[in-house]
Structure formats: structure tokens, C-alpha cells
Design a protein around this motif. Structure first.
Motif, PDB file in Angstrom:
ATOM      1  N   ASN B 126     -12.120  -6.296 -13.471  1.00 53.24           N
ATOM      2  CA  ASN B 126     -12.005  -5.613 -12.180  1.00 53.24           C
ATOM      3  C   ASN B 126     -10.707  -6.051 -11.539  1.00 53.24           C
ATOM      4  OD1 ASN B 126     -14.604  -4.450 -12.343  1.00 53.24           O
ATOM      5  ND2 ASN B 126     -15.474  -6.413 -11.791  1.00 53.24           N
ATOM      6  N   ALA B 127      -9.888  -5.082 -11.194  1.00 54.09           N
ATOM      7  CA  ALA B 127      -8.586  -5.437 -10.637  1.00 54.09           C
ATOM      8  C   ALA B 127      -8.316  -4.589  -9.410  1.00 54.09           C
ATOM      9  CB  ALA B 127      -7.488  -5.222 -11.667  1.00 54.09           C
ATOM     10  N   VAL B 128      -7.506  -5.147  -8.523  1.00 54.40           N
ATOM     11  CA  VAL B 128      -7.274  -4.487  -7.241  1.00 54.40           C
ATOM     12  C   VAL B 128      -5.803  -4.623  -6.883  1.00 54.40           C
ATOM     13  CG1 VAL B 128      -7.693  -6.493  -5.764  1.00 54.40           C
ATOM     14  CG2 VAL B 128      -8.386  -4.249  -4.988  1.00 54.40           C
ATOM     15  N   VAL B 129      -5.311  -3.663  -6.134  1.00 58.28           N
ATOM     16  CA  VAL B 129      -3.938  -3.705  -5.622  1.00 58.28           C
ATOM     17  C   VAL B 129      -4.045  -3.766  -4.109  1.00 58.28           C
ATOM     18  CG1 VAL B 129      -1.864  -2.327  -5.295  1.00 58.28           C
ATOM     19  CG2 VAL B 129      -2.868  -2.494  -7.531  1.00 58.28           C
ATOM     20  N   LEU B 130      -3.387  -4.716  -3.475  1.00 57.47           N
ATOM     21  CA  LEU B 130      -3.533  -4.883  -2.040  1.00 57.47           C
ATOM     22  C   LEU B 130      -2.696  -3.862  -1.294  1.00 57.47           C
ATOM     23  CD1 LEU B 130      -3.433  -8.750  -1.698  1.00 57.47           C
ATOM     24  CD2 LEU B 130      -5.338  -7.265  -2.202  1.00 57.47           C
ATOM     25  N   VAL B 131      -3.300  -3.270  -0.297  1.00 59.02           N
ATOM     26  CA  VAL B 131      -2.590  -2.312   0.539  1.00 59.02           C
ATOM     27  C   VAL B 131      -2.815  -2.691   1.996  1.00 59.02           C
ATOM     28  CG1 VAL B 131      -2.699  -0.358  -1.049  1.00 59.02           C
ATOM     29  CG2 VAL B 131      -4.575  -0.777   0.462  1.00 59.02           C
ATOM     30  N   ASP B 132      -2.074  -2.053   2.869  1.00 56.63           N
ATOM     31  CA  ASP B 132      -2.347  -2.265   4.282  1.00 56.63           C
ATOM     32  C   ASP B 132      -3.223  -1.123   4.780  1.00 56.63           C
ATOM     33  OD1 ASP B 132       0.806  -1.023   5.708  1.00 56.63           O
ATOM     34  OD2 ASP B 132      -0.706  -0.101   4.440  1.00 56.63           O
ATOM     35  N   LYS B 133      -3.458  -1.120   6.062  1.00 54.09           N
ATOM     36  CA  LYS B 133      -4.419  -0.156   6.589  1.00 54.09           C
ATOM     37  C   LYS B 133      -3.988   1.284   6.401  1.00 54.09           C
ATOM     38  CE  LYS B 133      -7.689  -1.102  10.152  1.00 54.09           C
ATOM     39  NZ  LYS B 133      -7.964  -1.439  11.544  1.00 54.09           N
ATOM     40  N   GLN B 134      -2.667   1.499   6.387  1.00 54.34           N
ATOM     41  CA  GLN B 134      -2.184   2.878   6.215  1.00 54.34           C
ATOM     42  C   GLN B 134      -2.121   3.295   4.761  1.00 54.34           C
ATOM     43  OE1 GLN B 134      -0.502   0.966   8.589  1.00 54.34           O
ATOM     44  NE2 GLN B 134      -1.609   2.038  10.197  1.00 54.34           N
ATOM     45  N   GLY B 135      -2.410   2.380   3.851  1.00 49.69           N
ATOM     46  CA  GLY B 135      -2.360   2.741   2.440  1.00 49.69           C
ATOM     47  C   GLY B 135      -1.059   2.387   1.755  1.00 49.69           C
ATOM     48  N   GLN B 136      -0.183   1.675   2.450  1.00 48.88           N
ATOM     49  CA  GLN B 136       1.079   1.251   1.818  1.00 48.88           C
ATOM     50  C   GLN B 136       0.837  -0.001   0.991  1.00 48.88           C
ATOM     51  OE1 GLN B 136       3.860   3.399   2.424  1.00 48.88           O
ATOM     52  NE2 GLN B 136       4.869   2.022   3.841  1.00 48.88           N
ATOM     53  N   PRO B 137       1.276  -0.020  -0.254  1.00 48.61           N
ATOM     54  CA  PRO B 137       1.073  -1.235  -1.043  1.00 48.61           C
ATOM     55  C   PRO B 137       1.892  -2.401  -0.491  1.00 48.61           C
ATOM     56  CG  PRO B 137       1.822   0.603  -2.405  1.00 48.61           C
ATOM     57  CD  PRO B 137       1.877   1.061  -1.011  1.00 48.61           C
ATOM     58  N   ILE B 138       1.275  -3.574  -0.486  1.00 48.81           N
ATOM     59  CA  ILE B 138       1.958  -4.752   0.041  1.00 48.81           C
ATOM     60  C   ILE B 138       2.942  -5.280  -0.989  1.00 48.81           C
ATOM     61  CG2 ILE B 138       1.617  -7.092   0.883  1.00 48.81           C
ATOM     62  CD1 ILE B 138      -1.074  -6.290   1.883  1.00 48.81           C
ATOM     63  N   GLY B 139       2.545  -5.237  -2.256  1.00 46.51           N
ATOM     64  CA  GLY B 139       3.438  -5.697  -3.296  1.00 46.51           C
ATOM     65  C   GLY B 139       4.385  -4.585  -3.719  1.00 46.51           C
ATOM     66  N   THR B 140       5.317  -4.960  -4.593  1.00 47.33           N
ATOM     67  CA  THR B 140       6.293  -3.955  -5.021  1.00 47.33           C
ATOM     68  C   THR B 140       6.117  -3.531  -6.463  1.00 47.33           C
ATOM     69  OG1 THR B 140       7.839  -5.707  -5.576  1.00 47.33           O
ATOM     70  CG2 THR B 140       8.018  -4.737  -3.402  1.00 47.33           C
ATOM     71  N   ARG B 141       5.341  -4.258  -7.243  1.00 48.99           N
ATOM     72  CA  ARG B 141       5.118  -3.859  -8.627  1.00 48.99           C
ATOM     73  C   ARG B 141       3.649  -4.033  -8.940  1.00 48.99           C
ATOM     74  NH1 ARG B 141       9.428  -2.136  -7.840  1.00 48.99           N
ATOM     75  NH2 ARG B 141      11.384  -2.684  -8.832  1.00 48.99           N
ATOM     76  N   VAL B 142       3.184  -3.184  -9.847  1.00 46.01           N
ATOM     77  CA  VAL B 142       1.795  -3.272 -10.282  1.00 46.01           C
ATOM     78  C   VAL B 142       1.793  -3.559 -11.777  1.00 46.01           C
ATOM     79  CG1 VAL B 142      -0.311  -1.946 -10.595  1.00 46.01           C
ATOM     80  CG2 VAL B 142       0.952  -1.739  -8.492  1.00 46.01           C
TER      81      VAL B 142
END
Lengths: 233, 166
Positions: B126-142
Motif C-alpha cells: 500500500n503506497a500513498v503520495v502526499l498532497v495538500d488540501k487542494q490536491g497539489q503534490p507536496i513532493g516533486t517525484r513519484v
């Protein structure tokens, strides 16, 4: 830990393929009625998968050759997909590259870059990146593109609009119209995410993976030691 | 527990970061067609719910998060859904610190998700990508593979940051 996916049916990986989908309403609050969405995944030589997507962006269609190919493979569930695709076949694509460039130059977006990603991206053919001077400008770029699409489809019964993400915060807006994906960022976001470096180095990243396959082949080591090998009697 | 069947089945059997493991109640997932017919090695995968630990696969600075709320779905989150999570483990200099409450988008789930052509896709973790409330990813690479379902769920930003799309 190795990450792997397992599937029950084979699925083809298309190197470049337009999908055909129909969209639902966008974030502009237009109440659109979408036709039954479906997509045809133009695959490689061996398999084709049919997709039904409920709320997606509209994309372009497969060519006649793709349809013929599907018939030849005798995929039974394609008949329904073919009906819709032949109906959509006469319509144009949602947003074409030249139109996008023209709109962006009209809106006076800075630093417009077009990156062809057909080789290392199966889901899009072109990525267009544009910078806006402020959040309002970024939102305006998105609205201008949507307006262009609406103009193209004037008089049609159902409007098919591309999907827009990030409309509320004006920092990074993505407009997904199938083959062409437009990213409208402001300058800070552009520096932060550096999308060009991600996609332009994509081709070079692919090559080391191919060498890895050769590297996993077991090769007998050369024995350069001066010790005499023991000979069992 | 060693599965004595083929290696394919043993991979299906055990996973370290699964949901809540075997769920013996009547909670069956959507599709029942599985290729592997060895019932002893099949594990019942379930949703991502409260207390599920997920791996973070972007460079935002976190390593492990624990789900505290699945935003949509009564039973839990699936592939492509957004969750609220608390950072349990983080790299020392990262954008998020331990203890922070963040939003995340599930990009890999051990529970299978049906596709419209009838096939299913499931991953080993199970993996997740962190975003902020507006849906913008916090990190720059996945990192790692991400499925196509994200496009449908309007997470094209994460798709465009990803290297490999399943």
C-alpha cells in the motif's frame, strides 16, 4: 521489496495510442450530459482492452486501422465499443497541438514548451508547459483553452470538455485532453516541480533499464587466479 | 508460513504492508474472478482504513504514514482515493515532519481494483503520495509504478510526476 502487479487478464501496453472517452461535467459547473463513456485502447500486436470510464476527459479516436485490427482479433466485447467509436469517429479531437499553441500565444503565456512524450509515455503524446505571471493569469490560460474547446464544439448536442485539475488554487492547472496535456503553472511552481527535466530525461532513463536485463544474465566468471585448480582424482 | 505451491502463489499469499490482512467476515471485494485457484494461499485483501500504515513514495520527506480517515467510502479507501493520514516516520530534513496530519492519494493498494474491461489490478504493498488540501503534490517525484486509475480520478498531476505507469 519488489513491487509487482498481477492481473487476471492480459493487458496491452500501447506505446502511443489515443484513447476515446467521453467526459462528464467539468469544474465550471456546466451541466453536461455525457454519452456512455467508453474507450478503445489501441494495443500492440497481441491484445486489445476495452475501457469504460465514467468521468474522464475526452480523447481522440483510434484510426480505421485500429478498428480493423480489433475486428481481426475477434474480440467479442468490442462490438459495443465499435458502435460508439464509429459515431465519434467523425468528430474532431478535443484539442490539437496547433490550436493549443495559438491559444497560448493569444493569452500571452510565458515560456511555452512542447515536449513530445510519445516514446516514454503511453497515455499522452504531447506535454505542453506554460507559465503564468500570476494565479489569475494561470486561471485565465485554463479558461481560454476551455473556451476554445467550447467554440470548436458549437452546435453539437453534447459538449465534451477536457478535465481540469487545480482550478481552485491557481498554482498548477492541468488540462487533460487526451493526446495533449497542458500544464499551466506559475513561476514558483515551475521551478519547484521542474517537469521538463523529468520528461526530457525520460528517454535516457529507459536505456539503463534495458541494460539491466542483460546484466541479470549469469555469466561465468573468468578465473584469473594463479592457483592450480585441484584436480579430483 | 511457507506456501509449497508455485512461487506465484507464495507472492500472492503474504505481504508485509497489507490492509488488515485476512478478513473473514462477509466483506468480499468487487470481483471474484482470480487466476490463482489455490485457495490455501489466497489472502483476502481489504480496504485502507483507520490505522492502516502506508508507504510514502514521493520525495516529500515522509516514510510511513498511518491512515486516520478515508475521505470517501464507508468501508475504507481504495486505489485512487484520498485519505487523511498522520506521518509516523520521516526523513530528518524533509518537507513534512513526524506527527503532521497530511492528505494523501493512494497510488498502490493490495486490494484489487476492477477495471472496466474486466481485469483487475493489485499491487504488493500500500503506497500513498502526499498532497495538500487542494490536491497539489507536496513532493516533486513519484517512485514506483502507478496505475492508470489516477487519470480517471483527476490525479493527472501525480501521473505526470510518476516515472512508470502500470
Amino acid at each position: 521489496m519488489a513491487l509487482s502487479t498481477s492481473r487476471t487478464l492480459l493487458r496491452s501496453f500501447a506505446s502511443l495510442s489515443p484513447f476515446a472517452r467521453c467526459s462528464n461535467s467539468t469544474s465550471y459547473g456546466d451541466s453536461l450530459w455525457s454519452s456512455e463513456p467508453r474507450a478503445i485502447f489501441k494495443g500492440g500486436s497481441y491484445f486489445l482492452a476495452q475501457r469504460k470510464l465514467s468521468s474522464t476527459s475526452v480523447l481522440s479516436l483510434g484510426s480505421i486501422e485500429a478498428l480493423l485490427q480489433e475486428w481481426k482479433l475477434g474480440f467479442p466485447s468490442l462490438s459495443r465499443a465499435l458502435y460508439c467509436s464509429t459515431a465519434d469517429f467523425k468528430k474532431n479531437e478535443l484539442l490539437e497541438l496547433q490550436e493549443v499553441e495559438k491559444v497560448l500565444s493569444d493569452v500571452r503565456a510565458d515560456n511555452v514548451k512542447v515536449i513530445p512524450v510519445q516514446k516514454h509515455c503511453a497515455w499522452a503524446d504531447f506535454m505542453v508547459i506554460a507559465t503564468g505571471r500570476s494565479t489569475w493569469h494561470v486561471k485565465n490560460i485554463a479558461q481560454a483553452l476551455i473556451y476554445k474547446v467550447k467554440q470548436k464544439q458549437k452546435g453539437a448536442q453534447r459538449l465534451m470538455l477536457p478535465s481540469v485539475e487545480g482550478q481552485e488554487g491557481g498554482k498548477w492547472i492541468v488540462i487533460d485532453s487526451g493526446k495533449v496535456v497542458v500544464h499551466a503553472l506559475d513561476e514558483k511552481a515551475r521551478d519547484y516541480y521542474s517537469l521538463e527535466s523529468l520528461w526530457t530525461t525520460g528517454t535516457s532513463e529507459k536505456e539503463p533499464i534495458q541494460d539491466l536485463e542483460k546484466a541479470l544474465v549469469k555469466i561465468r566468471r573468468k578465473n584469473n587466479s594463479k592457483k592450480q585448480a585441484k584436480k579430483s582424482a | 508460513m511457507a506456501a509449497t505451491f508455485a512461487s506465484k502463489c507464495s507472492r500472492v499469499g503474504r505481504s508485509l504492508w497489507g490492509g488488515l490482512g485476512n478478513n473473514l467476515s462477509g466483506l468480499l471485494s468487487a470481483s471474484h474472478e482470480t487466476a490463482c485457484n489455490h485457495f490455501l494461499s489466497q489472502q483476502q485483501r481489504t480496504f485502507i482504513q483507520m490505522r492502516t500504515v502506508l508507504k510514502v513514495v514521493d520525495n516529500s520527506g515522509a516514510k510511513k504514514v498511518m491512515c486516520i480517515q478515508a475521505l470517501k467510502g464507508k468501508k475504507g479507501a481504495r486505489l485512487g482515493d484520498t485519505i487523511i493520514a498522520s506521518v509516523k516516520e520521516a526523513y530528518p530534513n524533509g518537507k513534512v515532519k513526524k506527527g503532521k496530519v497530511v492528505y494523501g492519494v493512494v497510488v498502490r493498494a493490495a486490494m484489487q481494483r476492477g477495471r472496466c474491461d474486466g481485469s483487475e489490478v493489485k499491487f504488493d504493498d500500500n503506497a500513498v503520495v502526499l498532497v495538500d488540501k487542494q490536491g497539489q503534490p507536496i513532493g516533486t517525484r513519484v517512485f514506483g509504478p502507478v496505475p492508470h486509475e489516477l487519470r480517471q480520478k483527476k490525479h493527472v498531476k501525480i501521473l505526470s510526476l510518476a516515472g512508470h505507469i502500470a
